[in-house]
Write an enzyme that holds these catalytic residues in place. Structure first.
Site, PDB file in Angstrom:
ATOM      1  N   HIS A 186       0.842  -1.202   0.000  1.00 43.99           N
ATOM      2  CA  HIS A 186       0.000   0.000   0.000  1.00 43.99           C
ATOM      3  C   HIS A 186       0.881   1.257   0.000  1.00 43.99           C
ATOM      4  O   HIS A 186       0.620   2.217  -0.712  1.00 43.99           O
ATOM      5  CB  HIS A 186      -0.878   0.055   1.256  1.00 43.99           C
ATOM      6  CG  HIS A 186      -1.858  -1.075   1.382  1.00 43.99           C
ATOM      7  ND1 HIS A 186      -1.731  -2.051   2.350  1.00 43.99           N
ATOM      8  CD2 HIS A 186      -2.983  -1.372   0.695  1.00 43.99           C
ATOM      9  CE1 HIS A 186      -2.741  -2.902   2.251  1.00 43.99           C
ATOM     10  NE2 HIS A 186      -3.516  -2.527   1.258  1.00 43.99           N
ATOM     11  N   GLN A 238     -17.997  -6.411  -1.968  1.00 43.22           N
ATOM     12  CA  GLN A 238     -17.069  -7.191  -2.787  1.00 43.22           C
ATOM     13  C   GLN A 238     -16.676  -8.515  -2.139  1.00 43.22           C
ATOM     14  O   GLN A 238     -15.890  -9.271  -2.693  1.00 43.22           O
ATOM     15  CB  GLN A 238     -15.831  -6.370  -3.159  1.00 43.22           C
ATOM     16  CG  GLN A 238     -14.890  -6.069  -2.015  1.00 43.22           C
ATOM     17  CD  GLN A 238     -13.830  -5.070  -2.444  1.00 43.22           C
ATOM     18  OE1 GLN A 238     -14.100  -3.904  -2.704  1.00 43.22           O
ATOM     19  NE2 GLN A 238     -12.578  -5.536  -2.517  1.00 43.22           N
ATOM     20  N   GLN A 250      -8.099  -6.883 -11.257  1.00 44.63           N
ATOM     21  CA  GLN A 250      -8.791  -5.691 -10.751  1.00 44.63           C
ATOM     22  C   GLN A 250      -8.344  -4.438 -11.514  1.00 44.63           C
ATOM     23  O   GLN A 250      -9.174  -3.594 -11.882  1.00 44.63           O
ATOM     24  CB  GLN A 250      -8.508  -5.547  -9.261  1.00 44.63           C
ATOM     25  CG  GLN A 250      -8.974  -4.246  -8.654  1.00 44.63           C
ATOM     26  CD  GLN A 250      -8.858  -4.253  -7.147  1.00 44.63           C
ATOM     27  OE1 GLN A 250      -9.695  -4.836  -6.469  1.00 44.63           O
ATOM     28  NE2 GLN A 250      -7.842  -3.610  -6.601  1.00 44.63           N
ATOM     29  N   SER A 253       0.431  -8.916   1.338  1.00 47.50           N
ATOM     30  CA  SER A 253      -1.029  -8.892   1.324  1.00 47.50           C
ATOM     31  C   SER A 253      -1.516  -8.797   2.767  1.00 47.50           C
ATOM     32  O   SER A 253      -0.905  -9.392   3.667  1.00 47.50           O
ATOM     33  CB  SER A 253      -1.565 -10.183   0.691  1.00 47.50           C
ATOM     34  OG  SER A 253      -2.925 -10.359   1.020  1.00 47.50           O
TER      35      SER A 253
HETATM   36  P1  AMP Z   1      -6.427  -3.638  -0.586  1.00 46.29           P
HETATM   37  O1  AMP Z   1      -6.284  -2.918   0.707  1.00 46.29           O
HETATM   38  O2  AMP Z   1      -6.072  -5.089  -0.518  1.00 46.29           O
HETATM   39  O3  AMP Z   1      -7.767  -3.377  -1.260  1.00 46.29           O
HETATM   40  O4  AMP Z   1      -5.344  -3.009  -1.561  1.00 46.29           O
HETATM   41  C1  AMP Z   1      -5.340  -1.638  -1.854  1.00 46.29           C
HETATM   42  C2  AMP Z   1      -4.424  -1.394  -3.022  1.00 46.29           C
HETATM   43  O5  AMP Z   1      -3.102  -1.829  -2.699  1.00 46.29           O
HETATM   44  C3  AMP Z   1      -4.851  -2.178  -4.272  1.00 46.29           C
HETATM   45  O6  AMP Z   1      -4.693  -1.365  -5.413  1.00 46.29           O
HETATM   46  C4  AMP Z   1      -3.880  -3.337  -4.276  1.00 46.29           C
HETATM   47  O7  AMP Z   1      -3.638  -3.857  -5.570  1.00 46.29           O
HETATM   48  C5  AMP Z   1      -2.634  -2.670  -3.724  1.00 46.29           C
HETATM   49  N1  AMP Z   1      -1.718  -3.681  -3.206  1.00 46.29           N
HETATM   50  C6  AMP Z   1      -1.998  -4.679  -2.330  1.00 46.29           C
HETATM   51  N2  AMP Z   1      -0.921  -5.450  -2.110  1.00 46.29           N
HETATM   52  C7  AMP Z   1       0.077  -4.945  -2.882  1.00 46.29           C
HETATM   53  C8  AMP Z   1       1.450  -5.298  -3.107  1.00 46.29           C
HETATM   54  N3  AMP Z   1       2.011  -6.347  -2.517  1.00 46.29           N
HETATM   55  N4  AMP Z   1       2.161  -4.542  -3.963  1.00 46.29           N
HETATM   56  C9  AMP Z   1       1.607  -3.465  -4.591  1.00 46.29           C
HETATM   57  N5  AMP Z   1       0.316  -3.057  -4.413  1.00 46.29           N
HETATM   58  C10 AMP Z   1      -0.437  -3.799  -3.574  1.00 46.29           C
END
Ligand code: AMP
Length: 283
Positions: free
Chosen positions: A35, A59, A151, A183
């Protein structure tokens, strides 16, 4: 950093107070370096930086981890503040979906493959909430991670088809030292599962090397991925693991594929934790 919870107040602020380029990084919180890489890139490229934390109920499918999704608002706010976020938008589900809410945004075709098959309705939840967020925050640029490749494709298609003003920027996947993509869900993994989760990255690297050195044919990729993913001691439920056309997400099944790039994409469950990852390669 200002914190705004009301969609109306956030929209007013965006219309009347922001000057120059606004960058926007939507998240579901439990922030990690993945993030923060989006936040850092947006901070460099924009005048005003808005981020949101919203665990979007629509979602998640019934039986998924919506209830137990990690919540760490206090730590998240600290991280956003120290990384230069000007405004945090932190709405409640009730303010985003008041009684009588009746609209959905559906992107067809590319949502009917990969995660769309495993999680029917998921992308409809994503596109609807992202369009709402973009209409509320009104950014010139919104930042998403390649970690969620499908996505990014779906959101870019929505932006193109609906003539959105916002440019969709895709940032590279941030990984742990051993290759596991960061993640918020990695914290569900016990030490043994965490160790086996590295097989995802290892399998993609093996396929990449095989294709680049021509020792592996495109049609052999699913077998190669499955062999590596199924090694180790834990049982895994592999939902998909193959190569796909990066723009249509159609599976590439024969060796005559002529595109420049292919997408390796994997989704699997390790016990109760669902992990996804992908890699774009130029074979
Ligand atoms: P989320 O909180 O999982 O909805 O993620 C928010 C944003 O962070 C989304 O655009 C994800 O694709 C991005 N994101 C999550 N994990 C990663 C990562 N390891 N590297 C780069 N971007 C990420």
């Amino acid at each position: 950093m200002e914190v705004i919870t009301s969609p109306k107040d956030m929209q007013k602020k965006a219309v009347f107070d922001f000057h120059g380029q606004t960058g926007f990084v939507p998240t579901m919180g439990a922030l990690h370096e993945g993030h923060l890489s989006l936040i850092k890139q947006a901070r460099q490229e924009c005048d005003t930086l808005v981020s949101s934390i919203f665990i979007n109920p629509t979602q998640f499918l019934p039986g998924e981890d919506f209830e137990k999704y990690p919540k760490r608002h206090k730590e998240d706010m600290e991280l956003l503040k120290t990384n230069g976020v000007d405004v945090l938008f932190l709405p409640t589900p009730e303010s985003m979906y008041p009684d009588g809410f009746n609209t959905v945004v559906i992107v067809s075709n590319i949502t009917e493959r990969l995660c769309g098959l495993i999680r029917p309705g998921h992308f409809q939840g994503v596109t609807t909430v992202v369009l709402k967020l973009l209409n509320i925050v009104k950014p010139q640029r919104a930042y998403f991670g390649q970690k969620d490749y499908q996505q990014t494709l779906v959101i870019k298609k929505m932006a193109e088809d609906l003539n959105l003003f916002t440019e969709i920027v895709v940032c590279p996947t941030v990984r742990e030292k051993d290759g596991l993509a960061l993640s918020s869900r990695n914290q569900y993994l016990n030490p043994e599962e965490r160790k086996e989760a590295t097989l995802i990255y290892k399998s993609m690297i093996a396929v990449k090397e095989g294709l680049v050195t021509k020792q592996l044919q495109l049609s052999d990729v699913p077998k190669k991925l499955a062999k590596i993913l199924e090694s180790g001691t834990l049982k895994k439920n592999i939902q998909y693991a193959s190569i796909y056309d990066p723009s249509t997400l159609e599976e590439i099944k024969d060796n005559s594929f002529k595109g420049n790039r292919v997408l390796i994409a994997i989704a699997l469950k390790l016990a109760n934790t669902r992990l996804i990852d992908n890699m774009l390669i130029n074979p």
